[in-house]
Each structure stands twice: as C-alpha cells, then as structure tokens.
Design a protein around this motif. Structure first.
Motif, PDB file in Angstrom:
ATOM      1  N   LYS A 286       0.819  -1.210   0.000  1.00  0.00           N
ATOM      2  CA  LYS A 286       0.000   0.000   0.000  1.00  0.00           C
ATOM      3  C   LYS A 286       0.855   1.265   0.000  1.00  0.00           C
ATOM      4  O   LYS A 286       0.499   2.276  -0.626  1.00  0.00           O
ATOM      5  N   LEU A 287       2.000   1.216   0.691  1.00  0.00           N
ATOM      6  CA  LEU A 287       2.892   2.372   0.730  1.00  0.00           C
ATOM      7  C   LEU A 287       3.909   2.359  -0.421  1.00  0.00           C
ATOM      8  O   LEU A 287       4.805   3.200  -0.468  1.00  0.00           O
ATOM      9  N   ALA A 288       3.760   1.379  -1.314  1.00  0.00           N
ATOM     10  CA  ALA A 288       4.615   1.273  -2.507  1.00  0.00           C
ATOM     11  C   ALA A 288       6.089   1.162  -2.140  1.00  0.00           C
ATOM     12  O   ALA A 288       6.959   1.710  -2.820  1.00  0.00           O
ATOM     13  N   ASN A 289       6.369   0.418  -1.071  1.00  0.00           N
ATOM     14  CA  ASN A 289       7.754   0.281  -0.630  1.00  0.00           C
ATOM     15  C   ASN A 289       8.503  -0.834  -1.330  1.00  0.00           C
ATOM     16  O   ASN A 289       9.729  -0.910  -1.231  1.00  0.00           O
ATOM     17  N   GLY A 290       7.776  -1.723  -1.994  1.00  0.00           N
ATOM     18  CA  GLY A 290       8.442  -2.804  -2.706  1.00  0.00           C
ATOM     19  C   GLY A 290       8.099  -4.160  -2.133  1.00  0.00           C
ATOM     20  O   GLY A 290       7.183  -4.305  -1.326  1.00  0.00           O
ATOM     21  N   PHE A 291       8.859  -5.170  -2.563  1.00  0.00           N
ATOM     22  CA  PHE A 291       8.610  -6.556  -2.185  1.00  0.00           C
ATOM     23  C   PHE A 291       9.768  -7.059  -1.332  1.00  0.00           C
ATOM     24  O   PHE A 291      10.914  -7.091  -1.789  1.00  0.00           O
ATOM     25  N   ALA A 292       9.478  -7.460  -0.115  1.00  0.00           N
ATOM     26  CA  ALA A 292      10.531  -8.043   0.717  1.00  0.00           C
ATOM     27  C   ALA A 292      11.022  -9.339   0.076  1.00  0.00           C
ATOM     28  O   ALA A 292      10.218 -10.142  -0.400  1.00  0.00           O
ATOM     29  N   PRO A 293      12.327  -9.574   0.067  1.00  0.00           N
ATOM     30  CA  PRO A 293      12.874 -10.763  -0.600  1.00  0.00           C
ATOM     31  C   PRO A 293      12.736 -12.015   0.270  1.00  0.00           C
ATOM     32  O   PRO A 293      13.729 -12.661   0.624  1.00  0.00           O
ATOM     33  N   THR A 294      11.503 -12.353   0.595  1.00  0.00           N
ATOM     34  CA  THR A 294      11.298 -13.482   1.507  1.00  0.00           C
ATOM     35  C   THR A 294      11.855 -14.802   0.969  1.00  0.00           C
ATOM     36  O   THR A 294      12.393 -15.588   1.760  1.00  0.00           O
ATOM     37  N   PRO A 295      11.763 -15.097  -0.337  1.00  0.00           N
ATOM     38  CA  PRO A 295      12.345 -16.372  -0.782  1.00  0.00           C
ATOM     39  C   PRO A 295      13.838 -16.491  -0.469  1.00  0.00           C
ATOM     40  O   PRO A 295      14.318 -17.572  -0.102  1.00  0.00           O
ATOM     41  N   LEU A 296      14.574 -15.390  -0.597  1.00  0.00           N
ATOM     42  CA  LEU A 296      16.006 -15.420  -0.280  1.00  0.00           C
ATOM     43  C   LEU A 296      16.224 -15.592   1.219  1.00  0.00           C
ATOM     44  O   LEU A 296      17.174 -16.263   1.648  1.00  0.00           O
ATOM     45  N   LEU A 297      15.351 -14.987   2.018  1.00  0.00           N
ATOM     46  CA  LEU A 297      15.438 -15.164   3.474  1.00  0.00           C
ATOM     47  C   LEU A 297      15.136 -16.604   3.853  1.00  0.00           C
ATOM     48  O   LEU A 297      15.808 -17.193   4.703  1.00  0.00           O
ATOM     49  N   PHE A 298      14.114 -17.210   3.223  1.00  0.00           N
ATOM     50  CA  PHE A 298      13.800 -18.613   3.489  1.00  0.00           C
ATOM     51  C   PHE A 298      14.989 -19.506   3.112  1.00  0.00           C
ATOM     52  O   PHE A 298      15.334 -20.445   3.838  1.00  0.00           O
ATOM     53  N   ASP A 299      15.605 -19.208   1.972  1.00  0.00           N
ATOM     54  CA  ASP A 299      16.735 -20.022   1.509  1.00  0.00           C
ATOM     55  C   ASP A 299      17.883 -19.998   2.505  1.00  0.00           C
ATOM     56  O   ASP A 299      18.647 -20.969   2.617  1.00  0.00           O
ATOM     57  N   GLN A 300      18.010 -18.894   3.242  1.00  0.00           N
ATOM     58  CA  GLN A 300      19.073 -18.762   4.239  1.00  0.00           C
ATOM     59  C   GLN A 300      18.607 -19.166   5.646  1.00  0.00           C
ATOM     60  O   GLN A 300      19.327 -18.952   6.621  1.00  0.00           O
TER      61      GLN A 300
END
Length: 442
Positions: A286-300
């Motif tokens: 909603k605030l147009a901040n972008g997409f958190a890279p959760t797949p990369l966080l899960f991979d780590q």
C-alpha cells in the motif's frame, strides 16, 4: 489435575492442526484444557472416555489451529484508519500522522484504540500481538481488559512527544512499566526503538545494553524504504543494517520489521546472527515500498514471521490476508510455485512469531503444556467445500470471516463469532468520538 481426569474444557473438532514438526493434520481429534493450559491432544472418541470436562465444545465442521500472532502492529492507530491514504511513507508520516498524534494521542486515545484493535484482531483469530506505540501502559491495560496476549513495546525515539521528553525519559518509563507488569502471564516486553532515522547511535547502544541485561527482544522498523537507506548513507556513510551491525545490535534478540530492501550480504548477516524478520506485505504494497525478498530469506533459514502493521497504513488487522499475500508474493517474486508452501505460510503466522518474541515455550503451536491459545475456523461455508487439504484452505481460501471461536490462556474470548469481553456498541461510540475530535483539527 485430579486422578479422576477432571478438566475445564474439552474441544472436539474435525481437524486439529498443531503446527508442530512432528504432526501436521489430526483428523477428528480433541484438545483437553485445564487451568489455562493444554493437557492433551488425542482422538475425540478417546478424549470423551478419558476426560470429564466442565464444558464440552463440539466443532464438527471446524479446524483448530494455534492462535495467530501479529508480530508487528501499532494497535491504537486503528483510530486513524483511512485518515491519509495513497501517500508515500514520509509524506504520510510528516504531514498527517505525526501532526495528528501530537494533537490527540494520550493514554485515553491509546486505551480506546487498543481495545478497538483487539476486537478486530480477535474476530480474525489473532490471540497475541506485538505492539509499538506511545503510552504503553494504556496498551497493556487495553490488552488485559480484553484478555489477549501482548508483547508491549518500550518505545524510544529521539524527539519529544506528549508521552516523553527524550530518549532517557522513554526508556525509564518503559522499564518502570515492565517492572510493574512483568509478572502478568499474558504480557511480555520488547524494547521498541522506532527506526534508525529517528534514533541515535547513543540511544541504540543504550537499548542494546538494557536488552542484554534484561534478556528482552529489540523490535525496530528497518530497511522499509529506499529513502531510509539513502538518509543513512548520507548521515552515517553506511546502510542501516551495517550501522546496527557495527553497534553490535544484530543478534537473536533483534526483530527487524519490513526488511524490503536487502542485498545478499545483509541477508547473510541476518542468518549468521540469528535475527528475526517481520514481513508486512499489505503495508509494503500500500505504501509502494516494494517486495521483501522473503524467498532469499527462506533459503538462508532466517526466521520470518508476519505482521499487519497499523491499521492507519494497512487499513486492516487481518492476518489471514497477510498469510495469503505472503505465500503468493513469495511465489511471484521467486518465479517458483513451490516457494513457501501453505504449511510454512501458516507457521509464519504462528510458531515463527512466537520464536521471534521469545514465547515459543508458551504459545505458537498446540502441544501439551502450552497455553491454550486456540483459534477455530468454520469450514461449513460453501466456498470451503470440498476440502482435500485443510491447511491449503486456511492459506488460500479461508478468511477471517470464518473464525468462529478464540481462546486465550483457556478463556474463550470469541464464541460463535461474538466477543465475550468487549462491548462492540461501546467501541463504535468511542471510535466516533475520536473521529469527530480528529476531523475538527484537520
């Protein structure tokens, strides 16, 4: 418990989903509760023979799951819901939110707003929330009046507000409140410095010292926007995570909220230091901040949990929506359909949140010895039929409108979709009062 197996409550359901690594979905099981704790999870027909309960609850069309945990919110900001929409974060804060807070936020505002937010969260199956806002004693009182579990933020910010004069004042008030309320089993505490751009190195270092001494988490907004990162580079010559790293703040007691803009080195730092990340997909969108890279966080193998943020930026305190969005965004950004399967998305909203808050021995999954924090979801609605996999339905098809019952510490707070500790008419009256106050000052 006596030798006659007398217990307080026995809840039978079509499915029990413990969110426990040893078992996924239990068919036709029951949960036995006594003195606020789960004492047994067993087949329903065995439970009926083994236990004599003061209250039997038969939920033949329902799934029982651990109560959802909202790992980041500003509950009282629900009274500013819809006040300023469709704006960039810093414009939203500087021109609308902070001026409104300076005029209206006091302990009464926070108490009223917290109770209103608790009502919405309970109706959406949330049993515990991690809050960051001014007048934390009013937050605690609002949660306790409702019967919810809460992690209370000992907020710190480097400018005066009606709540406190400076960083030392914020921290002194927060720690005094913790000393006063710490024995309450429904409350835990976090230090809650607002963000790197509003808190100095001196204050952050002071918080780290206190957090290590008291063994409590640190809950902070971090890497939410590109502006935040640019400000840090100009002011400190480094990105915010590197600044916190140099201050010694990266560790298993750090709960970092948003984490939208991360590079590979920063993700590795989070993993190496055992930090926790709170993903707030609706607010970020909603605030147009972008997409958190959760797949990369899960991979780590970084522990990622979910938060709604406040209703002033998200507009809803709805973790079912966050669970579904988190799962879908992870697939879209990774371009892999098997990223974040449904069961792991449910973990984000339950046990992962409990781990971040340091209360996973108490709540976050359904197991003997844990608190009876339980949410029931009614699967009798047409759009949940047929059901081949109840976990899939919880993530991709169900919504908060299917939540029928909620227990916290064994006490029922939502029964057949009706709140048991709050008067909805009174909550509406108080909300209208604050609406008029805020409107008159705009």
């Amino acid at each position: 418990m006596s030798d006659t197996n007398e217990i307080d409550t026995l809840i039978g359901a079509r499915w029990v989903i413990p969110v426990d690594a040893r078992q996924s979905v239990l068919d036709n099981h029951a949960i036995a509760i006594h003195q606020g704790n789960i004492v047994d999870i067993l087949p329903a027909h065995v439970a009926q023979a083994k236990y004599n309960a003061k209250e039997n609850v038969d939920l033949k069309n329902h799934a029982l799951i651990p109560g959802l945990i909202n790992t980041h919110t500003h509950a009282a900001m629900i009274l500013m819901r819809g006040l300023a929409d469709d704006l960039p974060l810093m414009t939203w804060l500087n021109k609308f939110i902070w001026p409104t807070e300076s005029r209206h936020v006091d302990d009464t505002f926070v108490f009223d707003g917290t109770r209103h937010a608790c009502a919405e969260m309970l109706r959406g199956g949330i049993t515990c929330f991690n809050d960051m806002y001014f007048f934390p004693e009013a937050i605690a009182q609002g949660a306790l009046d409702t019967g919810m579990r809460a992690s209370i933020g000992m907020i710190a910010i480097d400018f005066p507000t009606p709540y406190a004069n400076d960083a030392d004042d914020y921290l002194a008030k927060g720690m005094a409140l913790r000393d006063k309320l710490q024995p309450n089993p429904l409350l835990s505490f976090c230090f809650a410095p607002h963000a790197p751009y509003t808190v100095s190195d001196q204050t952050l270092t002071q918080i780290l010292t206190y957090a290590e001494q008291l063994e409590v988490p640190i809950h902070i907004h971090l890497h939410e926007t590109t502006d935040e990162i640019d400000i840090s580079i100009k002011s400190h010559g480094m990105r915010p995570i590197e600044r916190l790293h140099q201050l010694g703040m990266l560790g298993p007691n750090l709960i970092a909220v948003h984490m939208v803009h991360l590079n590979e080195t920063e993700i590795q730092l989070l993993q190496q230091h055992g930090c926790h990340v709170v993903h707030c997909p609706s607010s970020n969108l909603k605030l147009a901040n972008g997409f958190a890279p959760t797949p990369l966080l899960f991979d780590q193998a970084v522990n990622v949990t979910l938060g709604t943020d406040g209703a002033a930026s998200n507009n809803r305190l709805d973790l079912f929506e966050e669970i579904r969005l988190a799962a879908l965004l992870a697939k879209a950004t990774s371009k892999r359909a098997d990223t974040l399967p449904a069961y792991h998305a449910l973990e984000m909203a339950t046990i992962n949140g409990a781990r971040a808050l340091g209360i996973d021995a108490i709540t976050g999954s359904l197991a003997s010895g844990k608190a009876a924090d339980i949410t029931a979801i009614d699967f009798s609605d047409l759009h949940l039929s047929p059901c081949y996999d109840p976990v899939s339905h919880l993530v991709y098809a169900a919504g908060r409108e299917q939540v029928s019952h909620v227990w916290v510490n064994g006490k029922i707070l939502l029964e057949n979709k009706q709140l048991t500790t709050l008067d909805e008419a009174d909550l509406r009256r108080r909300a209208l009062y604050w609406e008029e106050c805020i409107k008159s000052s705009i």
